[in-house]
Structures are given as C-alpha cells and as structure tokens.
Design a protein around this motif. Structure first.
Motif, PDB file in Angstrom:
ATOM      1  N   PHE A 263       0.847  -1.203   0.000  1.00 24.04           N
ATOM      2  CA  PHE A 263       0.000   0.000   0.000  1.00 24.04           C
ATOM      3  C   PHE A 263       0.881   1.252   0.000  1.00 24.04           C
ATOM      4  O   PHE A 263       1.852   1.328   0.757  1.00 24.04           O
ATOM      5  N   ARG A 264       0.511   2.250  -0.822  1.00 19.28           N
ATOM      6  CA  ARG A 264       1.213   3.535  -0.817  1.00 19.28           C
ATOM      7  C   ARG A 264       0.192   4.666  -0.897  1.00 19.28           C
ATOM      8  O   ARG A 264      -0.312   5.117   0.124  1.00 19.28           O
ATOM      9  N   ARG A 265      -0.124   5.080  -2.120  1.00 18.16           N
ATOM     10  CA  ARG A 265      -1.102   6.165  -2.316  1.00 18.16           C
ATOM     11  C   ARG A 265      -2.467   5.583  -2.679  1.00 18.16           C
ATOM     12  O   ARG A 265      -3.196   6.158  -3.486  1.00 18.16           O
ATOM     13  N   ASP A 266      -2.832   4.491  -2.079  1.00 14.29           N
ATOM     14  CA  ASP A 266      -4.019   3.728  -2.490  1.00 14.29           C
ATOM     15  C   ASP A 266      -4.636   3.042  -1.284  1.00 14.29           C
ATOM     16  O   ASP A 266      -4.815   1.828  -1.285  1.00 14.29           O
ATOM     17  N   LEU A 267      -4.933   3.814  -0.258  1.00 19.01           N
ATOM     18  CA  LEU A 267      -5.283   3.246   1.046  1.00 19.01           C
ATOM     19  C   LEU A 267      -6.746   2.816   1.107  1.00 19.01           C
ATOM     20  O   LEU A 267      -7.568   3.363   1.835  1.00 19.01           O
ATOM     21  N   ARG A 268      -7.057   1.788   0.311  1.00 19.18           N
ATOM     22  CA  ARG A 268      -8.412   1.226   0.281  1.00 19.18           C
ATOM     23  C   ARG A 268      -8.331  -0.196  -0.271  1.00 19.18           C
ATOM     24  O   ARG A 268      -7.410  -0.526  -1.021  1.00 19.18           O
ATOM     25  N   LEU A 269      -9.303  -1.015   0.096  1.00 23.81           N
ATOM     26  CA  LEU A 269      -9.401  -2.366  -0.452  1.00 23.81           C
ATOM     27  C   LEU A 269     -10.227  -2.389  -1.721  1.00 23.81           C
ATOM     28  O   LEU A 269      -9.992  -3.195  -2.627  1.00 23.81           O
ATOM     29  N   HIS A 270     -11.207  -1.500  -1.805  1.00 27.51           N
ATOM     30  CA  HIS A 270     -12.156  -1.494  -2.918  1.00 27.51           C
ATOM     31  C   HIS A 270     -11.545  -0.849  -4.163  1.00 27.51           C
ATOM     32  O   HIS A 270     -10.853   0.162  -4.084  1.00 27.51           O
TER      33      HIS A 270
ATOM     34  N   LEU B 192      -8.050   0.431   7.472  1.00 29.17           N
ATOM     35  CA  LEU B 192      -7.687  -0.705   6.605  1.00 29.17           C
ATOM     36  C   LEU B 192      -7.412  -1.957   7.436  1.00 29.17           C
ATOM     37  O   LEU B 192      -7.841  -3.068   7.084  1.00 29.17           O
ATOM     38  N   HIS B 193      -6.700  -1.761   8.522  1.00 33.20           N
ATOM     39  CA  HIS B 193      -6.353  -2.892   9.395  1.00 33.20           C
ATOM     40  C   HIS B 193      -7.602  -3.570   9.933  1.00 33.20           C
ATOM     41  O   HIS B 193      -7.698  -4.810   9.943  1.00 33.20           O
ATOM     42  N   GLN B 194      -8.573  -2.758  10.352  1.00 36.39           N
ATOM     43  CA  GLN B 194      -9.830  -3.316  10.867  1.00 36.39           C
ATOM     44  C   GLN B 194     -10.556  -4.127   9.789  1.00 36.39           C
ATOM     45  O   GLN B 194     -11.109  -5.202  10.063  1.00 36.39           O
ATOM     46  N   GLN B 195     -10.545  -3.611   8.568  1.00 36.00           N
ATOM     47  CA  GLN B 195     -11.207  -4.316   7.466  1.00 36.00           C
ATOM     48  C   GLN B 195     -10.518  -5.649   7.180  1.00 36.00           C
ATOM     49  O   GLN B 195     -11.174  -6.663   6.908  1.00 36.00           O
TER      50      GLN B 195
END
Length: 435
Positions: free
Chosen positions: A10-17, A64-67
């Motif tokens: 992860f870098r400039r994209d802090l999402r799973l979706h 993110l960690h929680q997800q």
C-alpha cells in the motif's frame, strides 16, 4: 518453513475497494500479505510533529487494518526504510512477486527503482499498475507522440479517449479469500514514530451528488459552505477511487470533471518534465527573474498579516486547517509572486508543509501557473487585484470575516504594499527578465 506468498504494498491507495494492483495481486491465487511502510525517508523531513497528513494516513491505516482483521488477515505495518523492510520481508517469507500501484513523483520513481533492484537480487519480481489516475504517462499525447503542454487540447483528447473501460472498477472483493490468513499485527502508534495526534475532523470521503451538480456555480466562492467537494486529500492518499469519482463527475458536471483532468494534466507534466518537481521553472527564461525575496515580508504573508484581507483569510485558513479554497490559492500565490516579488518556490515549499491535500504535481503546477513560469500558465502580466477578487467572489465578506475577525479593528495591519505600485514594479521586473 517459510510461507509462500505475494506481497501487496500500500502507498497512495489506502483502500481495499477498486484497487488496481491489489486486484491483480489477489487474482494470482497465491496468499497475499498486505504491507504498509511509514517511510522514515519522508517522515524524517517533517518538522511539524503534529502533521495532519501523518495523522490522516495513520487513521486510514487503522481503518484498513480493521477491514483486513474482519477478513481473517492483517495489515503488516512498518516504520523504517523501505529497502531494509523488504530485505526483512524476504527473510520472513518465500516471496514470488511484489505488487504496487505506480507513483509518478521523482523521489518515488527512484525509490521504486531501488526496491526493484533489491527484489531482483532475491529473484522476486516487482509489478506496478496504474491506479491513481485515469490516464498516465504516454496515454494522452499529441499525434506526433510528444506531450501536451497546454491544458485545453489535452483535456479534449482526454475526453475523446474516455470510455467505460477506463472507468471500470476492479472487483477486488471477488478475491478477498486470497489474503494471507495470520494473527493480528500491532500498528505502530503516532507517538512511537515521534508524532502526535491532531484534534481535527478530516473531510468526508463521501461524494455528494448535490455538491457536484452545483459545482460550476459555487466553486469560486470561498464563503459558500460545501461549495467544493474537499476530496483532495482522499484522492492524494487513495482513500477513494479516481474511477468512481470520474464516473460520477462525467454524468453530473463537466466543470468538476475538468478539475480532475487538471490534476492528471499536472501528473503528466511531472512525468514528462521531471525537472519541474525538482525546483526548476518549466520555462527556463523565468530563472532570470530577480526576485526580491524579502524574508520579513514572506513571514507576514505566511502569518496572514499582509493587510490584504482575502490574502490573509486564505493564509489563516491554511495555517488553521491545512486547507485553502482553490480560488484563494490563486490569489495568495499571485500576491506573493507579483506583489511581493518573492520566488514561487518559497510559496510552493510553504504549501508543501501545510496543505493536507499536498500533491507535488498539482502544487507545483499551481504555483508555476500563478508565477507565469509553468506550462499553460497565466501570462506574467496577469496580476490578480485582491480588492477586485474580493468584490467578485466574497462581496459580503463571509469568508474574510470568518478568518479575519479583527478586519475593522485598529489592530488589523495596513496594506504592506500599494497594489498599483506593486503591479507596476512586477511588470518592470518580469519584463526586464523576459525581454
């Protein structure tokens, strides 16, 4: 025996979706270990230990960690130097591939080159993908394959090329079962990295249709509440998907879509002309300008104590919140470079320290536009009149009174320079250098 995995960085994209590189990593089928690095090369340069951006990133990482915990996985979060972290990961796992989304800034390109070399030595392949923009690199160029340096023809070709393929989301959710299953990891606290939390409410990442629909009517008026989307920080750190935002804008408001295209235009300029990201004017002749660079005047500008209310309101908003309305950004930048004849690089650096949504390409592009030294810039003889800008865009002084409450008090400073005098002086200095 070491687990056989792939790594997603992860870098400039802090999402799973709807995350391009994450989609390709998960689709491979091999267990994916998600990793984030608080890069000491970057954090070490930050003087403000209550930096809002670090706090924003930390909050996004916690989310993110929680997800990932809910999926039975975990986010491996490190505080250190990327080269050392990856050497450690290679010792911990049997890694086949590392996946990441591309970053176009000069420092990031050098970092990724170094990491690719380290991984290659260990027989690990490094794969990067386009995610933070709709079009990158050479995807929008002239017929002769040279880059555009003027926005209007660039935006025309950008829109001509746009179709549903480029706006489609990546269905990462289909492959969430491929995250590496392991016990939870601990996330470093802000304090453990030498930073402090901030008492600040970050802008929502929810994009409201109503704001986009009215954007063309409201975007120039800083006193209008919710006149802009405030999504800059979310686009900067990828907590929202550019494809989803562009899809919505395409259907609702061409003016808003144009702002997204400006962002990509400046990213493209940075890619093709990396010198602009390393302190150089896009137009070399602007290096000849004899800036006054008065440090006392610069300090007053930074503090919002110039005696020009709209300039002071903008700087105070920036200092207090990390945000400044885009119309006001143009006014304060013009004032610094033209009224005070202070090098645009000083202003660019100050914004880089303070802006929550700081992005090298857009910040540099905006400052060079205001100074006249950039591509498709305002001509040097275009000098914003702060009084006229106030009359046009804050005539009821709603914005100014919010940030300059002492406006009518004796404590408020007199204007530090006469507008007509400053305009004439700027025209002479710029004219002399550019003749």
């Amino acid at each position: 025996m070491k687990a056989e995995v792939n790594i997603f960085w992860f870098r400039r994209d802090l999402r799973l979706h709807d995350n391009a590189a994450l989609f390709y990593a998960l689709k491979e089928g091999k267990p994916v270990v998600p990793v984030f690095i608080f890069d000491r090369n970057i954090l070490g340069q930050l003087e403000d230990k209550a930096d809002r951006r670090v706090a924003f990133i930390h909050a996004a990482i916690v989310e993110l960690h929680q997800q990932l915990l809910a999926l039975g996985s975990t986010l491996e979060v490190f505080y250190g130097f990327p080269d050392q972290i990856f050497k450690g990961l290679a010792d911990s796992y049997q890694i086949e591939k590392v996946f990441a989304n591309r970053d176009y800034e000069p420092c990031a390109k050098r970092r990724d080159g170094d990491i690719a070399n380290i991984l290659q030595e260990k027989k690990i392949s490094f794969h990067t993908f386009k995610d933070q923009v709709i079009f990158e690199k050479n995807e929008i160029v002239k017929d002769n394959n040279s880059p555009y340096t003027v926005f209007t023809p660039y935006s025309r070709r950008w829109k001509d090329k746009l179709n549903n393929f480029f706006l489609s989301s990546y269905p990462t959710e289909k492959f969430f079962k491929n995250f590496f299953i392991q016990p939870p990891n601990q996330i470093p606290s802000l304090e453990s990295m030498g930073f402090r939390g901030v008492n600040y409410s970050f802008p929502s990442k929810e994009l409201k249709d109503e704001i986009i629909k009215k954007y063309g009517e409201t975007r120039d008026f800083p006193g209008v509440e919710n006149g802009t989307s405030r999504l800059g920080v979310h686009l900067r750190f990828g907590t929202v998907s550019i494809r989803e935002i562009a899809r919505l804008a395409k259907g609702l408001n061409d003016t808003y879509l144009n702002e997204l295209i400006w962002r990509e235009f400046y990213q493209m300029i940075l890619w093709h002309f990396p010198k602009v990201g390393e302190g150089h004017a896009f137009r070399p002749e602007f290096e000849k300008i004899e800036w006054r660079n008065n440090e006392e005047e610069f300090t007053k500008w930074c503090a919002g104590m110039t005696g020009f209310p709209i300039v002071d309101a903008g700087m105070r908003e920036l200092n207090a919140t990390g945000f400044m309305h885009n119309r006001v950004r143009m006014v304060v930048a013009s004032f610094l470079t033209k009224h005070l004849l202070i090098d645009w690089r000083w202003g660019e650096a100050y914004f880089a320290q303070k802006l929550l949504d700081y992005e090298l390409a857009s910040n540099n592009g905006g400052w060079q536009w205001a100074a006249g030294s950039g591509c498709d810039a305002a001509p040097f003889f275009r000098i914003f009149n702060p009084h006229l800008q106030t009359t046009k865009f804050d005539k009821d002084l709603a914005y100014i009174k919010k940030w300059v409450p002492e406006l009518n008090e004796l404590t408020y400073p007199m204007p530090m320079v006469d507008h007509d005098f400053a305009r004439k002086r700027a025209l002479e200095v710029f004219g002399k250098a550019l003749r």
